[in-house]
Design an enzyme around this catalytic site. Structure first.
Site, PDB file in Angstrom:
ATOM      1  N   SER A  16      -0.004 -17.453 -11.480  1.00 49.85           N
ATOM      2  CA  SER A  16      -0.488 -16.509 -10.484  1.00 49.85           C
ATOM      3  C   SER A  16       0.691 -16.175  -9.573  1.00 49.85           C
ATOM      4  O   SER A  16       1.805 -16.022 -10.056  1.00 49.85           O
ATOM      5  CB  SER A  16      -1.670 -17.121  -9.719  1.00 49.85           C
ATOM      6  OG  SER A  16      -2.311 -16.151  -8.935  1.00 49.85           O
ATOM      7  N   HIS A  43      -2.496 -13.668 -13.327  1.00 54.02           N
ATOM      8  CA  HIS A  43      -3.367 -12.956 -12.390  1.00 54.02           C
ATOM      9  C   HIS A  43      -2.662 -11.689 -11.949  1.00 54.02           C
ATOM     10  O   HIS A  43      -1.508 -11.726 -11.544  1.00 54.02           O
ATOM     11  CB  HIS A  43      -3.653 -13.817 -11.156  1.00 54.02           C
ATOM     12  CG  HIS A  43      -4.482 -15.020 -11.448  1.00 54.02           C
ATOM     13  ND1 HIS A  43      -4.576 -16.065 -10.569  1.00 54.02           N
ATOM     14  CD2 HIS A  43      -5.263 -15.342 -12.503  1.00 54.02           C
ATOM     15  CE1 HIS A  43      -5.389 -16.982 -11.067  1.00 54.02           C
ATOM     16  NE2 HIS A  43      -5.800 -16.573 -12.250  1.00 54.02           N
ATOM     17  N   ASP A 136      -7.340 -21.965 -10.160  1.00 58.77           N
ATOM     18  CA  ASP A 136      -7.589 -21.512 -11.526  1.00 58.77           C
ATOM     19  C   ASP A 136      -6.577 -22.162 -12.463  1.00 58.77           C
ATOM     20  O   ASP A 136      -5.392 -22.190 -12.190  1.00 58.77           O
ATOM     21  CB  ASP A 136      -7.479 -19.978 -11.602  1.00 58.77           C
ATOM     22  CG  ASP A 136      -7.973 -19.419 -12.927  1.00 58.77           C
ATOM     23  OD1 ASP A 136      -8.826 -20.067 -13.567  1.00 58.77           O
ATOM     24  OD2 ASP A 136      -7.513 -18.338 -13.313  1.00 58.77           O
TER      25      ASP A 136
END
Length: 190
Positions: A16, A43, A136
């Protein structure tokens, strides 16, 4: 029976905030005859265009492919999950896209892809978690470990945003702590 010599059939990398620079460094150093596919779950904004594939391709001679629904998995390719879709593995030959609800505020969700890959690849999977600002990927790494795959986590001190790798190291038994400098070298040795 798990052995140290289990052949790796897939490397799936999740990241991310702060992970793109690590991936660019890795791509520069990957050898051409890698022999395995690499899947990148990053992401990014839902309305993101597919410039990421073009950007990544500039750093590597191996083909970079943005995944479509029912994309066939081939060795010596780097696959990028498109914005706003989850990636699932149907089997070792086929990937599919899913538009179900976001997980951990993310679609694509690293957890969703890690879990799906772990179910299909088991001990022949390497899951790598890089820099990021949410959790995540942590649950997905645990699932990879439970299915006897290998778990690599970025050294938090080398991460631009250390929350994701720091959280993962607290929750999951790690096989290898990687840095932006050594990630490609470890993948090249698989």
């Amino acid at each position: 029976m798990e052995t140290e010599n289990t052949k790796t059939e897939l490397v799936v990398i999740g990241g991310s905030a702060g992970s793109l620079q690590v991936i660019l460094e890795m791509l520069k150093k990957l050898k051409n005859g890698l022999g395995i596919p690499i899947v990148l779950v990053l992401h990014r904004k839902a309305y993101s265009n597919n410039i990421l594939q073009t950007l990544l391709q500039q750093f590597i001679s191996i083909e970079v492919v943005e995944i479509d629904d029912k994309t066939e998995i081939q060795n010596n390719k780097v696959y990028v999950v498109p914005a706003d879709y989850h990636l699932l593995f149907e089997n070792k030959n086929m990937m599919s896209l899913d538009f179900s609800e976001k997980m951990n505020y993310s679609r694509p969700s690293i957890d969703v892809t890690f879990k799906s890959a772990a179910e299909v690849y088991g001990e022949s999977l390497v899951g790598v978690l890089l820099s990021g600002a949410n959790a995540d990927g942590v649950e997905g790494l645990g699932f990879i470990k439970k299915n006897k795959g290998k778990v690599w986590i970025q050294e938090p001190e080398t991460a631009e945003v250390d929350y994701m790798p720091k959280h993962a190291l607290l929750e999951v038994a790690c096989d290898l702590i990687i840095t932006p400098d050594n990630l490609a070298g470890y993948i090249n040795q698989l």
